[in-house]
Each structure stands twice: as C-alpha cells, then as structure tokens.
Design a protein around this motif. Structure first.
Motif, short mmCIF file in Angstrom:
data_model
loop_
_atom_site.label_atom_id
_atom_site.label_comp_id
_atom_site.label_asym_id
_atom_site.label_seq_id
_atom_site.Cartn_x
_atom_site.Cartn_y
_atom_site.Cartn_z
N ARG A 1 25.12 52.71 42.63
CA ARG A 1 25.42 51.55 43.44
C ARG A 1 25.87 50.37 42.55
O ARG A 1 26.81 49.67 42.88
N ARG A 2 25.16 50.16 41.45
CA ARG A 2 25.53 49.07 40.53
C ARG A 2 26.93 49.26 39.97
O ARG A 2 27.67 48.31 39.78
N GLU A 3 27.25 50.53 39.69
CA GLU A 3 28.58 50.83 39.16
C GLU A 3 29.66 50.47 40.17
O GLU A 3 30.70 49.92 39.82
N ARG A 4 29.40 50.77 41.44
CA ARG A 4 30.37 50.43 42.49
C ARG A 4 30.51 48.92 42.63
O ARG A 4 31.61 48.40 42.78
N GLU A 5 29.38 48.23 42.58
CA GLU A 5 29.41 46.77 42.67
C GLU A 5 30.17 46.17 41.49
O GLU A 5 30.97 45.26 41.65
N GLN A 6 29.91 46.72 40.31
CA GLN A 6 30.60 46.24 39.10
C GLN A 6 32.10 46.51 39.19
O GLN A 6 32.92 45.65 38.87
N ALA A 7 32.46 47.70 39.66
CA ALA A 7 33.88 48.05 39.81
C ALA A 7 34.55 47.15 40.84
O ALA A 7 35.67 46.68 40.64
N ALA A 8 33.86 46.87 41.94
CA ALA A 8 34.41 45.98 42.97
C ALA A 8 34.57 44.57 42.42
O ALA A 8 35.57 43.89 42.69
N LYS A 9 33.61 44.12 41.64
CA LYS A 9 33.67 42.78 41.04
C LYS A 9 34.85 42.68 40.07
O LYS A 9 35.59 41.69 40.07
N GLU A 10 35.03 43.70 39.24
CA GLU A 10 36.14 43.72 38.29
C GLU A 10 37.48 43.74 39.02
O GLU A 10 38.42 43.06 38.63
N LYS A 11 37.55 44.52 40.10
CA LYS A 11 38.77 44.59 40.89
C LYS A 11 39.08 43.23 41.51
O LYS A 11 40.22 42.77 41.49
N HIS A 12 38.04 42.57 42.02
CA HIS A 12 38.21 41.24 42.61
C HIS A 12 38.69 40.24 41.55
O HIS A 12 39.60 39.45 41.79
N ASN A 13 38.06 40.27 40.39
CA ASN A 13 38.44 39.35 39.30
C ASN A 13 39.89 39.58 38.87
O ASN A 13 40.63 38.62 38.62
N ALA A 14 40.29 40.84 38.78
CA ALA A 14 41.66 41.15 38.40
C ALA A 14 42.64 40.64 39.45
O ALA A 14 43.69 40.08 39.13
N ARG A 15 42.27 40.80 40.71
CA ARG A 15 43.13 40.32 41.80
C ARG A 15 43.25 38.80 41.76
O ARG A 15 44.33 38.25 41.91
N MET A 16 42.13 38.13 41.53
CA MET A 16 42.15 36.66 41.46
C MET A 16 42.98 36.19 40.26
O MET A 16 43.69 35.19 40.35
N GLN A 17 42.91 36.90 39.15
CA GLN A 17 43.71 36.55 37.98
C GLN A 17 45.19 36.67 38.29
O GLN A 17 45.99 35.81 37.93
N ARG A 18 45.58 37.74 39.00
CA ARG A 18 46.99 37.91 39.38
C ARG A 18 47.43 36.79 40.32
O ARG A 18 48.55 36.28 40.19
N VAL A 19 46.56 36.39 41.23
CA VAL A 19 46.89 35.29 42.15
C VAL A 19 47.10 34.00 41.36
O VAL A 19 48.07 33.27 41.59
N ARG A 20 46.20 33.72 40.42
CA ARG A 20 46.35 32.50 39.59
C ARG A 20 47.65 32.54 38.79
O ARG A 20 48.35 31.53 38.68
N GLU A 21 47.98 33.69 38.22
CA GLU A 21 49.21 33.82 37.45
C GLU A 21 50.44 33.59 38.32
O GLU A 21 51.39 32.93 37.91
N ARG A 22 50.42 34.13 39.55
CA ARG A 22 51.54 33.91 40.47
C ARG A 22 51.67 32.44 40.83
O ARG A 22 52.78 31.91 40.91
N GLU A 23 50.55 31.77 41.07
CA GLU A 23 50.58 30.34 41.40
C GLU A 23 51.15 29.54 40.23
O GLU A 23 51.92 28.62 40.43
N GLU A 24 50.74 29.89 39.02
CA GLU A 24 51.27 29.22 37.84
C GLU A 24 52.78 29.42 37.73
O GLU A 24 53.52 28.49 37.44
N GLN A 25 53.22 30.66 37.94
CA GLN A 25 54.65 30.95 37.86
C GLN A 25 55.42 30.18 38.92
O GLN A 25 56.50 29.67 38.65
N LYS A 26 54.88 30.08 40.13
CA LYS A 26 55.54 29.31 41.19
C LYS A 26 55.63 27.84 40.79
O LYS A 26 56.65 27.20 40.98
N ALA A 27 54.53 27.31 40.24
CA ALA A 27 54.53 25.91 39.83
C ALA A 27 55.55 25.67 38.73
O ALA A 27 56.29 24.70 38.76
N LEU A 28 55.61 26.59 37.77
CA LEU A 28 56.55 26.43 36.67
C LEU A 28 57.99 26.63 37.13
O LEU A 28 58.91 26.02 36.59
#
Length: 123
Positions: A1-28
């Motif tokens: 269960r912890r492994e699934r939670e950790q994997a979901a958390k990592e997936k969420h963090n990666a998704r949020m990082q991509r969103v931030r990068e896209r926002e930065e690119q739009k701003a630039l």
C-alpha cells in the motif's frame, strides 16, 4: 500500500512539475528577450527601492503596491535569484543590464548612415 501511495505521489509531483514548466514557457513566450530584460531591470529597480528583500518578502511588498507602480508579483520570478531565493544575483543583473545597453548601442551605431560625408557626431 505504501508503495502505491509513494508511486501516486511521485506521479502527482511529476505532473505538477510539467504543469509549472508549461506555465513558465507560456509566460516566457509572451515576452521577447528585450522586453523580458526591460521588465527584469524594472523589477531590479523595485528590488533596490524596497531594501533588497528576499523573494518571499518582495512578493508580499509588491502585492501591497498600487497598480500605478507598474510591477506585478509574477514579474519578480524573472529576477536572477540565488539558490534559496534570499538575495538577487547582482552580478547577473549587471551583466543583463550592460549587455542590453551594449546591444542598444550597437544597434544604434549600425542604423547610422555610412559615408555621410562628414565624420562629426552632431546627434
């Protein structure tokens, strides 16, 4: 269960990082390099006026300024902050400002008519 939670958390963090990068690119994408450097210089002037605060404090101070001051909280991210966001990189700002001035001077000199018949600078 912890492994699934950790994997979901990592997936969420990666998704949020991509969103931030896209926002930065739009701003630039909305800025040309000259415009971005002009805004950066304007922000740096405000950074000095406000007593050289850290990034978090500067955002708080700028949020309280009236719109007539022509600076937004989002523009503060364009300053070259040193790691930790405690101080702005003065050397990097100096390079940016002087390179802009040199670029403008070169462009001005290139736009002057050549072989005008006189070598005097009456401008």
């Amino acid at each position: 269960r912890r492994e699934r939670e950790q994997a979901a958390k990592e997936k969420h963090n990666a998704r949020m990082q991509r969103v931030r990068e896209r926002e930065e690119q739009k701003a630039l994408a909305n800025y040309s390099l000259d415009e971005a450097n002009k805004q950066r210089e304007k922000c740096y002037i405000w950074y000095s006026r406000l007593g050289q605060p850290n990034k978090r404090k500067m955002k708080e101070l700028v949020a309280k300024l009236p719109p007539s001051c022509d600076i937004t909280v989002e523009e503060i991210d364009f300053l070259p902050w040193l790691p930790g966001d405690y101080v702005c990189d003065v050397r990097q700002m100096t390079k940016l400002i002087t390179s802009d001035e040199l670029t403008a001077l070169v462009k001005k000199n290139q736009s002057r008519p050549k072989n005008s018949g006189s070598e005097s600078d009456s401008e």
